[in-house]
Motif scaffolding. Structure first.
Motif, PDB file in Angstrom:
ATOM      1  N   VAL A   5     -92.199 -41.268 104.984  1.00  0.00           N
ATOM      2  CA  VAL A   5     -92.005 -42.291 106.013  1.00  0.00           C
ATOM      3  C   VAL A   5     -92.305 -43.643 105.386  1.00  0.00           C
ATOM      4  O   VAL A   5     -93.406 -43.856 104.852  1.00  0.00           O
ATOM      5  CB  VAL A   5     -92.932 -42.048 107.223  1.00  0.00           C
ATOM      6  N   SER A  11     -94.057 -46.720 115.027  1.00  0.00           N
ATOM      7  CA  SER A  11     -93.055 -45.654 114.903  1.00  0.00           C
ATOM      8  C   SER A  11     -93.318 -44.788 113.681  1.00  0.00           C
ATOM      9  O   SER A  11     -93.118 -43.565 113.720  1.00  0.00           O
ATOM     10  CB  SER A  11     -91.648 -46.252 114.854  1.00  0.00           C
ATOM     11  N   GLY A  12     -93.774 -45.406 112.580  1.00  0.00           N
ATOM     12  CA  GLY A  12     -94.036 -44.637 111.372  1.00  0.00           C
ATOM     13  C   GLY A  12     -95.159 -43.632 111.532  1.00  0.00           C
ATOM     14  O   GLY A  12     -95.058 -42.484 111.074  1.00  0.00           O
ATOM     15  N   ALA A  15     -94.015 -40.837 113.747  1.00  0.00           N
ATOM     16  CA  ALA A  15     -93.128 -39.969 112.980  1.00  0.00           C
ATOM     17  C   ALA A  15     -93.925 -39.064 112.044  1.00  0.00           C
ATOM     18  O   ALA A  15     -93.642 -37.860 111.935  1.00  0.00           O
ATOM     19  CB  ALA A  15     -92.134 -40.817 112.192  1.00  0.00           C
ATOM     20  N   ALA A 184     -89.129 -46.728 108.715  1.00  0.00           N
ATOM     21  CA  ALA A 184     -89.868 -47.170 109.900  1.00  0.00           C
ATOM     22  C   ALA A 184     -90.575 -48.482 109.581  1.00  0.00           C
ATOM     23  O   ALA A 184     -91.756 -48.650 109.852  1.00  0.00           O
ATOM     24  CB  ALA A 184     -90.862 -46.100 110.342  1.00  0.00           C
ATOM     25  N   CYS A 396     -86.000 -45.350 112.479  1.00  0.00           N
ATOM     26  CA  CYS A 396     -86.546 -45.372 113.839  1.00  0.00           C
ATOM     27  C   CYS A 396     -87.232 -46.704 114.109  1.00  0.00           C
ATOM     28  O   CYS A 396     -87.396 -47.533 113.213  1.00  0.00           O
ATOM     29  CB  CYS A 396     -87.526 -44.216 114.040  1.00  0.00           C
ATOM     30  N   GLY A 397     -87.652 -46.874 115.349  1.00  0.00           N
ATOM     31  CA  GLY A 397     -88.432 -48.035 115.733  1.00  0.00           C
ATOM     32  C   GLY A 397     -87.661 -49.328 115.630  1.00  0.00           C
ATOM     33  O   GLY A 397     -86.443 -49.392 115.832  1.00  0.00           O
ATOM     34  N   GLY A 418     -89.531 -42.620 116.862  1.00  0.00           N
ATOM     35  CA  GLY A 418     -90.275 -42.038 115.750  1.00  0.00           C
ATOM     36  C   GLY A 418     -90.409 -40.535 115.881  1.00  0.00           C
ATOM     37  O   GLY A 418     -90.220 -39.781 114.907  1.00  0.00           O
TER      38      GLY A 418
END
Length: 431
Positions: A5, A11-12, A15, A184, A396-397, A418
């Motif tokens: 990631v 989000s990270g 995730a 992310a 993501c995010g 995430g």
């Protein structure tokens, strides 16, 4: 490594926890000295973690959010954090906060989960190259030795000292391999997108204060000094903001408005900042529960009780704050019907939009990886800039082109995207 990631923000971290729970070996690459530091500033230090009603209409791409969120996004977020030991509490307008009302509680439970799940948090590192054969090979620029610094008197001093040590630390390149990579990086993803050769939309800050000037009807150039917003700097009022374009209202926001020397701030203004254009007009209604006729009737009754208006700011004490009362009186004096003019100004005080302000403090950025390059069922990046396909890359995010109103919606997107991206990245990821 199964899943790497890139980015240790909201989000990270969501995730990383999700991928690890699914059985993937996971690590997080973070440029800063620790993960999750930006979370500490969210919600004025309280972290508005989500909203009890995640209406897709609050988001920039409504249909995409409806597809991703499904029917149970609120429940999914609550279950995720309850599983980490975080209790939530609901406040006005459905805003969800940690029970402690402390953003550090959110960060703490995420980092605790990473520790339990043995997620490798690699901080102070920068990605410099990425190549793909059967797996991703990622070349990192990282400190060549553990950082050494004084701990500091408190948490802020600790972070400052760590950042100074990181800036001065000798660095070296190292390489790691991973079956899948998840971007992310938040709202500044241009450099990472260039490394992977994937599409990127130029980012711009949104959810910012608004730069504007008072522009009441009939005002003359000679009035400029009297109409300067510096006379209202720091004043907070409650009211309704109407965003006007070409004479038509295109958006409304109600709430607290904070006057600044350059314009207006406050949550109502921040939400409007996502929709405005230079040249628009924002009408501030200080008495939205009354019509202009009702407001004028109130003022005439006030005149019977307090005596003639006579253009005096103290006459409005108890109804309008003195700095604003002085402005109202300035605009009403000389009118054929001063009370009617007062009612008109209090009901519709026009502000000409110049743009947005204080971009360095923007809550979120618009832009990033376009949705046209994302398979939202898997949050997988589907193509490079040259149109060729890309494999085993997810995003993501805020790295994705999505933004939303204040009220927990942006963080809700971070958590859900995430979790969704990581669940797909973790499937079958082994190198």
């Amino acid at each position: 490594m199964d899943v790497v990631v890139i980015g240790g923000g909201a989000s990270g971290l969501a995730a990383a926890v999700t991928a690890s729970r699914a059985g993937a070996r996971c690590c997080v690459l973070e440029q800063d000295v620790e993960c999750g530091l930006r979370l500490l500033a969210t919600g004025n230090g309280r972290c508005n973690i989500s909203n009890a009603q995640l209406d897709p209409r609050h988001f920039r791409h409504e249909d995409a959010v409806r597809h991703v969120f499904g029917d149970h996004a609120e429940r999914d977020i609550a279950s995720f954090f309850e599983g980490l030991g975080l209790m939530l509490a609901e406040e006005d307008e459905g805003r969800l906060y940690p029970m402690t009302r402390r953003a550090e509680s959110v960060r703490d439970v995420l980092l605790n989960a990473c520790d339990r799940l043995q997620v490798d948090l690699m901080c102070g590192v920068e990605l410099v190259r990425a190549t793909y054969a059967d797996c991703w090979e990622l070349t990192l620029n990282a400190p060549s030795a553990p950082l050494s610094f004084k701990p500091g008197r408190d948490a802020k001093a600790h972070i400052r000292n760590a950042r100074k040590a990181l800036a001065a630390a000798p660095r070296a390149e190292r390489t790691i391999r991973s079956r899948r990579v998840l971007i992310a990086t938040g709202g500044q993803s241009d450099a990472i997108c260039k490394i992977f050769g994937i599409p990127h939309l130029q980012e711009q800050p949104v959810l910012c204060p608004i730069s504007c000037r008072l522009a009441p009807e009939g005002a003359r150039e000679a009035d400029a000094a009297s109409l300067a917003l510096e006379h209202l700097d720091g004043l907070r009022v409650e009211g309704t903001l109407s965003l006007m374009r070409n004479g038509a209202a295109i958006a409304f926001e109600h709430g607290e408005v904070l006057f600044r020397t350059y314009g207006i701030s406050g949550i109502a203004a921040l939400n409007l900042s996502r929709r405005l254009q230079p040249g628009d007009v924002i009408d501030l209604d200080l008495f939205p529960h009354l019509s202009e006729a009702q407001l004028l009737d109130l003022l005439r009754r006030r005149e019977r009780d307090l005596g003639s208006f006579a253009g005096s700011a103290p006459w409005l004490d108890g109804l309008v704050a003195r700095p604003l009362a002085a402005l109202v009186c300035h605009l009403a004096n000389g009118s054929n019907d001063p009370l009617a003019r007062c009612a008109a100004v209090l009901h519709r005080l026009p502000l000409r939009v110049l743009g947005t302000a204080e971009h360095r403090q923007a809550h979120v950025h618009r832009g990033g990886i376009p949705l046209s390059a994302i398979d939202l069922d898997r949050f997988a990046v589907t193509r490079r800039r040259d149109g060729s396909p890309v494999r085993d890359l997810h995003a993501c995010g805020e790295a994705v082109d999505m933004d939303a109103d204040c009220g927990g919606y942006n963080l809700a997107w971070a958590w859900i995207s995430g979790m969704r991206a990581a669940a797909c990245a973790a499937k079958g990821a082994s190198c």
